[in-house]
Design a protein around this motif. Structure first.
Motif, PDB file in Angstrom:
ATOM      1  N   GLU A 355       6.705   0.191   6.529  1.00  0.00           N
ATOM      2  CA  GLU A 355       6.593  -0.400   5.199  1.00  0.00           C
ATOM      3  C   GLU A 355       7.681  -1.452   4.984  1.00  0.00           C
ATOM      4  O   GLU A 355       7.416  -2.539   4.451  1.00  0.00           O
ATOM      5  CB  GLU A 355       6.686   0.677   4.127  1.00  0.00           C
ATOM      6  N   ALA A 356       8.897  -1.149   5.417  1.00  0.00           N
ATOM      7  CA  ALA A 356       9.982  -2.131   5.297  1.00  0.00           C
ATOM      8  C   ALA A 356       9.668  -3.382   6.116  1.00  0.00           C
ATOM      9  O   ALA A 356       9.908  -4.511   5.667  1.00  0.00           O
ATOM     10  CB  ALA A 356      11.301  -1.512   5.762  1.00  0.00           C
ATOM     11  N   MET A 357       9.099  -3.192   7.289  1.00  0.00           N
ATOM     12  CA  MET A 357       8.765  -4.330   8.156  1.00  0.00           C
ATOM     13  C   MET A 357       7.677  -5.207   7.549  1.00  0.00           C
ATOM     14  O   MET A 357       7.620  -6.414   7.800  1.00  0.00           O
ATOM     15  CB  MET A 357       8.340  -3.819   9.527  1.00  0.00           C
ATOM     16  N   THR A 358       6.800  -4.608   6.727  1.00  0.00           N
ATOM     17  CA  THR A 358       5.716  -5.403   6.141  1.00  0.00           C
ATOM     18  C   THR A 358       6.228  -6.417   5.126  1.00  0.00           C
ATOM     19  O   THR A 358       5.491  -7.335   4.750  1.00  0.00           O
ATOM     20  CB  THR A 358       4.661  -4.507   5.455  1.00  0.00           C
ATOM     21  N   CYS A 359       7.473  -6.285   4.678  1.00  0.00           N
ATOM     22  CA  CYS A 359       8.045  -7.282   3.772  1.00  0.00           C
ATOM     23  C   CYS A 359       8.175  -8.641   4.458  1.00  0.00           C
ATOM     24  O   CYS A 359       8.227  -9.673   3.790  1.00  0.00           O
ATOM     25  CB  CYS A 359       9.425  -6.836   3.284  1.00  0.00           C
ATOM     26  N   VAL A 360       8.253  -8.649   5.796  1.00  0.00           N
ATOM     27  CA  VAL A 360       8.525  -9.894   6.516  1.00  0.00           C
ATOM     28  C   VAL A 360       7.497 -10.192   7.593  1.00  0.00           C
ATOM     29  O   VAL A 360       7.615 -11.190   8.302  1.00  0.00           O
ATOM     30  CB  VAL A 360       9.939  -9.865   7.158  1.00  0.00           C
ATOM     31  N   CYS A 361       6.463  -9.345   7.738  1.00  0.00           N
ATOM     32  CA  CYS A 361       5.468  -9.580   8.787  1.00  0.00           C
ATOM     33  C   CYS A 361       4.282 -10.349   8.213  1.00  0.00           C
ATOM     34  O   CYS A 361       4.301 -10.807   7.078  1.00  0.00           O
ATOM     35  CB  CYS A 361       5.009  -8.274   9.427  1.00  0.00           C
ATOM     36  N   SER A 362       3.240 -10.450   9.013  1.00  0.00           N
ATOM     37  CA  SER A 362       2.098 -11.264   8.628  1.00  0.00           C
ATOM     38  C   SER A 362       1.177 -10.564   7.631  1.00  0.00           C
ATOM     39  O   SER A 362       0.615 -11.198   6.755  1.00  0.00           O
ATOM     40  CB  SER A 362       1.296 -11.651   9.873  1.00  0.00           C
TER      41      SER A 362
END
Length: 451
Positions: A355-362
């Motif tokens: 979820e944290a990674m989705t702040c900066v992914c595609s």
């Protein structure tokens, strides 16, 4: 173009798994509306099969002539809730079956657009389509479905968020013989885009031309191999290396897009320059992040590494192509990425870190298997969290989770092909029931009023 560039491209294709992930033809069905549902479905079938008649043939021609793998040939259509909403039908499963029949006739891999856009509220067609999704996906093989529940301009439709938790559970149950495979063809968006060529979220927006060609490129293996040559060097050099690599990948995508556009006599739309992984070894976004110095994807530093990767890919790609669109960035699906699967299995990656990674992914939480007894309200709460990230950060986010019936933490769900396999991941054990039961709308953030 010189011999060195040709040889470099051949190496990227043969050794580093560079490919064109998809040629997607977008087709407007607005002229297929009819108060008689049967007449509308005949128009839909006829238009899709007429417009995309040569899509597969041309794709194979380009593959053979240029030696560039084109993994998928796909079609996206106007959200069916808009088209079917003009009829008096009270169930839209037959529309999904019509799409499936057209896709089978064409020989394409998937057709997207069994979709509804409800970020600010429902129409009659939206309500019927959403209720039809579980049965539609259980009765079809090639149809993909999506629902947009939020936008930065409008906020989050929490009534739709609540409903989609139940719809995902029903879809899993109706496709339990294939471990909930129907849910792999269903995605819930915030800030969905109109020109996305990637499934399961592709649909043809009402602002698009009558027909259009959109191409999605992919080359995680190429980026990883390039980074192996700058091991230990500064992030300045890393970013520059990724940009140069993304430029090369995107130029190849534009070549294919323009060839396909010319041969099909269909306007060129956009290049989606996403890094989309596959289960194959050497084609992983997680392995790119680990090449940057992380012991395992998911450890501290992963979000920063992904932010660098996503930004550098975009910067390199936009220099190579005049019309970049779609999602464009790095995808982080679990089941479709060998490195992500390994990270889950060794305990370094969980849903909270994803979820944290989705702040900066595609995109967002993608192709994640969760225990079959996960409640509908928990799934809705996962959707709400992702929608909030998208709405507040003015980016596309999405949820594609599979509550595989009968599975528990530690089991493995097998989908096969590009969908791969997924270890069942833990969800938070505490309830969100009362939160989801509130309904209504979460208002748009203050920056949405900037104009």
């Amino acid at each position: 173009m010189n011999i060195n560039n040709v040889l470099e491209t051949i190496k990227m294709i043969e050794e580093e798994k560079l490919d064109i992930r998809t040629i997607t033809m977008g087709i407007s069905l607005l002229d297929c509306c009819d108060s008689d549902g049967e007449k509308s479905r005949i128009k839909i079938y006829d238009k899709i099969t007429r417009c995309a008649e040569n899509l597969v043939r041309v794709g194979k021609q380009i593959e053979n002539e240029f030696g560039i793998p084109i993994v998928n040939k796909r079609v996206s259509v106007t959200p069916i809730s808009i088209i079917a909403g003009c009829s008096s039908d009270t169930d839209y499963v037959k529309y999904a079956e019509t799409l499936d029949k057209a896709a089978a006739t064409l020989g394409i891999d998937f057709i997207g657009g069994f979709s509804a856009l409800v970020h600010k509220g429902y129409t009659k067609g939206d309500r019927i389509l959403i209720q039809s999704i579980p049965e539609a996906l259980s009765h079809t093989k090639l149809v993909c479905s999506s629902v947009n529940v939020g936008s930065t301009r409008c906020g989050i439709n929490m009534d739709a968020v609540r409903e989609m938790g139940t719809i995902i559970k029903k879809t899993a149950e109706l496709t339990k013989d294939s471990q909930g495979l129907g849910c792999a063809k269903l995605v819930v968006f915030a800030n969905a885009v109109e020109d996305n060529p990637f499934m399961a979220g592709a649909f043809h927006g009402v602002g698009e031309a009558d027909t259009i060609i959109n191409v999605g490129v992919s080359g995680p293996g190429v980026v990883k191999r390039a980074l192996e040559k700058v091991k230990g060097q500064s992030f300045d050099i890393v970013a520059d290396t990724i940009k140069k690599t993304a430029f090369k990948i995107t130029r190849m995508g534009q070549l294919v897009a323009k060839e396909a556009s010319s041969r099909l006599n269909v306007p060129f739309g956009i290049i989606d320059l996403s890094l989309a992984p596959t289960p194959a070894i050497g084609d992983s976004v997680a392995h790119i992040l680990e090449e940057l110095g992380l012991e395992s994807c998911g450890t501290h530093g992963t979000t920063a590494a992904l932010a660098l990767l996503n930004d550098a890919v975009k910067k390199g790609g936009v220099m190579a192509c005049s019309h970049v669109g779609g999602l464009s960035g790095a995808f982080i699906p679990v089941s479709e990425d060998a490195g992500m699967i390994d990270a889950v299995n060794n305990g370094s990656l969980n849903i909270e870190k994803l979820e944290a990674m989705t702040c900066v992914c595609s995109v967002g939480l993608d192709m994640i298997a969760i225990p079959g007894d996960t409640s509908a309200s928990t799934i809705s709460a996962i959707i709400a969290d992702e929608a909030a990230i998208g709405v507040i950060n003015n980016k596309t986010t999405a949820v594609r989770v599979i509550p595989a019936p009968g599975t528990k933490l530690g089991d493995v769900v097998e989908f096969g092909g590009l969908l791969g396999h997924a270890p069942v991941m833990a969800v938070n054990k505490f309830s969100s029931e009362d939160f989801i039961a509130r309904g209504g709308r979460i208002p748009a953030p203050i920056h949405s009023f900037k104009n």
